[in-house]
Scaffold this active site. Structure first.
Site, short mmCIF file in Angstrom:
data_model
loop_
_atom_site.label_atom_id
_atom_site.label_comp_id
_atom_site.label_asym_id
_atom_site.label_seq_id
_atom_site.Cartn_x
_atom_site.Cartn_y
_atom_site.Cartn_z
N SER A 1 66.67 66.95 73.04
CA SER A 1 68.12 67.01 73.12
C SER A 1 68.70 65.60 73.21
CB SER A 1 68.53 67.89 74.31
OG SER A 1 69.90 68.21 74.26
N ASP B 1 69.16 77.25 66.94
CA ASP B 1 69.68 76.26 67.87
C ASP B 1 70.85 75.51 67.22
OD1 ASP B 1 70.13 74.16 69.62
OD2 ASP B 1 68.19 73.19 69.29
#
Length: 311
Positions: free
Chosen positions: A183, A239
């Protein structure tokens, strides 16, 4: 977590409609290139250890320094902690370790801590700014711009990190540096990888494998990563984070994507080129699944402060 990722996904929808040792499988022609299926064993051989190191970065600084973070540390075996930095807030954690399995120095960056607003603020500074060429000398004159928040986060620990890596290489005799993250940690790791590639001795191999990577800069930045350090990054199903910031704002992914298509944790595809529309870039905004960001990606590996299994 869900609220933050959903906001980012909706923001994206309003604005825009090198592989490390992976063996090819079945090739399928497409309008923008090809995708190649990958066996789980191929993914594990190149990405399992980077994923495990990235998972550890979500654990507390104290538990990492003692290598007592529970299952994430235990899974990696006999690893020697060398250094850490950051405050797990405005300055996300990074740590440096020595991995005796291949005599490498490992750098792993913590991802977004959604319980800490300071960490989130690093993500939402969406503007493109000029890359600091003093840290990347070969980038001068190439028009490279990067995500403002990511560069600021990288700058806060760059000097101490380089000093720690240099000492680790000298003390251990290692000739490899492996950089990982998830991330926000993945985005900062791309900058760290390119920075170290420019800063350490040319004889040192620098590799970069990350997970749930958001776009971190413009086309020139993506090209720079491709031509210098190279990135392998895994995206997971629906995602939304790899689709932000949107391309309509001038952002572009580098090459090197590996995409997981379903919950089986056994169906992977390499995605040639930049922003291959047959992988995460082509995900429908109507099918966003924010929980896919944390995982599992494969071998039940998940990321995040609450899902990593830290103790």
């Amino acid at each position: 977590m869900f609220a933050l990722l959903t906001v980012l996904a909706l923001f994206s929808s309003t604005l825009s409609a090198p592989i490390l040792g992976l063996s090819p499988g079945t090739e399928n022609a497409s309008a923008t290139g090809t995708t190649t299926s990958l066996a789980l064993a191929n993914v594990e051989s190149s990405l399992k250890r980077p994923a495990q190191f990235a998972r550890v970065a979500f654990c507390s600084s104290a538990s990492i320094s003692n290598w007592t973070c529970g299952p994430p540390c235990t899974a990696l075996g006999n690893v020697t902690f060398l250094q850490s930095g950051g405050d797990q807030g405005l300055i996300p954690l990074y740590y440096i370790a020595h991995d005796p399995t291949d005599n490498s120095i490992v750098v792993a960056h913590e991802g977004t801590d959604t319980a800490n607003i300071l960490s989130i603020l690093n993500d939402v500074e969406l503007g493109l700014v000029d890359l600091n060429v003093t840290r990347f000398p070969s980038s001068a004159g190439k028009g490279i711009q990067v995500h403002s928040g990511f560069q600021q986060t990288f700058e806060r620990t760059a000097d101490g990190l380089l000093a720690g890596v240099s000492k680790g290489l000298s003390d251990t005799g290692a000739k490899k540096v492996a950089v990982s993250g998830h991330s926000l940690g993945a985005a900062v790791a791309t900058m760290t990888g390119a920075f170290l590639k420019q800063s350490v001795d040319p004889s040192v191999d620098v590799s970069l494998a990350v997970f749930g990577l958001p776009r971190g800069g413009n086309q020139a930045w993506a090209d720079f990563l491709d031509s210098t350090v190279g990135v392998t990054y895994m995206t997971n199903q629906q995602d939304p984070i790899p689709t932000v910031p949107p391309r309509s704002l001038g952002f572009q992914h580098p090459s090197g994507e590996i995409h997981s298509f379903d919950q089986s944790q056994n169906n992977f595809t390499s995605c040639p080129g930049q922003d291959n529309e047959h992988c995460s870039t082509g995900n429908s905004v109507l099918e966003v699944n924010a929980t896919n960001h944390d995982g599992p990606y494969f071998d039940d590996i998940t990321f995040g402060r609450t899902r990593s299994g830290c103790t």
